[in-house]
Design an enzyme around this catalytic site. Structure first.
Site, mmCIF file in Angstrom:
data_model
loop_
_atom_site.group_PDB
_atom_site.id
_atom_site.type_symbol
_atom_site.label_atom_id
_atom_site.label_comp_id
_atom_site.label_asym_id
_atom_site.label_seq_id
_atom_site.Cartn_x
_atom_site.Cartn_y
_atom_site.Cartn_z
ATOM 1 N N ARG A 106 4.205 57.391 93.753
ATOM 2 C CA ARG A 106 5.233 58.117 92.797
ATOM 3 C C ARG A 106 6.656 57.395 93.067
ATOM 4 N NH1 ARG A 106 1.870 59.885 88.701
ATOM 5 N NH2 ARG A 106 0.221 61.007 89.635
ATOM 6 N N LYS B 33 -1.887 55.691 95.166
ATOM 7 C CA LYS B 33 -0.922 55.767 94.043
ATOM 8 C C LYS B 33 0.385 56.457 94.475
ATOM 9 C CE LYS B 33 -2.467 56.957 89.898
ATOM 10 N NZ LYS B 33 -2.820 58.067 88.587
ATOM 11 N N ALA C 198 22.388 45.500 91.640
ATOM 12 C CA ALA C 198 23.628 45.789 90.952
ATOM 13 C C ALA C 198 24.633 44.821 91.363
ATOM 14 C CB ALA C 198 24.216 47.150 91.280
ATOM 15 N N SER D 52 24.290 29.168 104.341
ATOM 16 C CA SER D 52 24.453 30.790 104.416
ATOM 17 C C SER D 52 23.505 31.077 105.618
ATOM 18 C CB SER D 52 24.287 31.466 103.350
ATOM 19 O OG SER D 52 22.958 30.981 102.884
ATOM 20 N N ASP E 119 23.864 34.752 95.813
ATOM 21 C CA ASP E 119 24.400 34.444 94.535
ATOM 22 C C ASP E 119 25.978 34.779 94.422
ATOM 23 O OD1 ASP E 119 22.076 33.726 93.610
ATOM 24 O OD2 ASP E 119 21.191 35.648 93.235
ATOM 25 N N GLU F 19 16.228 26.781 103.419
ATOM 26 C CA GLU F 19 16.326 25.739 102.310
ATOM 27 C C GLU F 19 16.521 24.547 102.986
ATOM 28 O OE1 GLU F 19 17.181 29.106 99.005
ATOM 29 O OE2 GLU F 19 18.778 27.983 100.091
#
Length: 339
Positions: free
Chosen positions: A39, A37, A302, A233, A265, A199
């Site tokens: 954190r 686990k 962001a 790209s 993008d 791609e």
């Protein structure tokens, strides 16, 4: 449908289509370990998916965009709220299923980044058709349409070809950034195709290990009428631009990356903004290269900073023209790689 902000009638409008949007969640952890686990730090939430990311960067760069996408459930509601908070106009096609989430985990100790992408909801045939109906109406008054991102599960691989057909009938240039079947089933109607080497490799069915092979493959797509312009790209190595009559190499912009998310993008968004300003393809791709570099400075998904884009644009060198004798194409035929 929802549209929280009107577009500026004085600017060329850019419509973005995101068929598989996502609520992007970014967090950090000291070390990623199996079975334990872990954190994590406080999460960051961003609206995501190819076309939505493009619309966000168009907005940052002062362009006029409207993001068109299907959304549903609580994740879809949060995604819409985040877009509204950012001031990005959008139109939503409501769907019964919940919008997907995607996760980025930054490992603090090693600076490695782990990205987990969920497949997304299945859209009914009626929901798929409603997306096309909305696009049909929006494309008629648009300067450009940008279709970006993956297709949701169950959507036919030729869906983006139907998008291209709509744009062609509207005389609206289509800029496409996708992969897999959605890319392989494009046969015509794309103005500008942005692809990574991976791609492009999937599309033509060859390894494309060298720049001459990459440029030749791009020209193969142009010669077949699948796109008028191809931008490849290259990540840290810059980008390639292929048109019917010329090829150019764009050098990378020196910088230290914080994140590896969203550069493609941002490149597409900035290229489209440049073209909407009436700039040449070369100048627009220079701006795209700058925006891609600026995006690497931001945490998670962001949006990049306009000042960084403009600074990198000034630093970006003029491209080098590549002579045709340097990329003679000898294709390896892969019947599954093209329609």
């Amino acid at each position: 449908m929802t549209e929280p902000a009107a577009w500026d009638e004085g600017k060329p409008r850019i419509i973005t289509l995101t068929m598989n949007p996502a609520l992007d969640i970014t967090t950090s952890v000291d070390v990623v370990r199996p079975t334990e686990k872990m954190r994590c730090g406080a999460p960051r939430y961003d609206p995501g998916g190819g076309g939505i990311n493009v619309a966000r960067i168009v907005h940052v760069l002062g362009g006029c965009s409207t993001a068109l996408f299907p959304a549903g459930g609580s994740t879809g509601s949060l995604l819409m709220a985040l877009l509204g908070d950012a001031g990005v106009p959008f139109r939503v096609i409501p769907i019964a299923a919940s919008t997907r989430e995607s996760f980025t985990v930054n490992e603090s100790r090693t600076a490695k980044q782990y990205r987990f992408v969920l497949p997304g909801p299945s859209l009914t045939v009626a929901e798929q058709e409603q997306c096309l109906d909305e696009l049909r109406g929006a494309a008629a008054s648009a300067a450009f349409v940008v279709a970006s991102g993956s297709l949701p599960p169950g959507v036919a691989a030729d869906y983006y070809q139907r998008v291209a057909d709509i744009c062609r009938r509207s005389s609206t240039p289509l800029i496409l950034d996708t992969s897999g079947g959605g890319l392989q089933h494009i046969s015509s109607g794309v103005f500008l195709l942005k692809a990574s080497v991976r791609e492009l490799r999937e599309c033509v069915g060859s390894e494309l290990l060298t720049e001459p092979e990459q440029l030749a493959a791009a020209h193969e797509l142009i010669d077949r009428g699948r796109a008028e312009v191809v931008v490849v790209s290259l990540g840290s190595q810059g980008a390639l631009l292929a048109t019917r009559h010329a090829s150019h190499r764009f050098s990378s912009i020196p910088m230290t990356a914080v994140s590896g998310v969203g550069a493609g993008d941002a490149m597409v968004a900035a290229i489209t903004v440049g073209l909407s300003r009436g700039w040449s393809l070369i100048k627009s791709v220079r701006l795209g290269n700058a925006a891609g570099a600026a995006m690497l400075l931001t945490p998670g998904t962001a949006a990049c900073n306009r000042d960084d884009v403009e600074r990198f644009f000034e630093l970006a060198a003029e491209p080098t023209e590549v002579g045709q004798d340097q990329y003679v194409w000898h294709p390896i035929v892969n019947p599954e790689a093209s329609p």
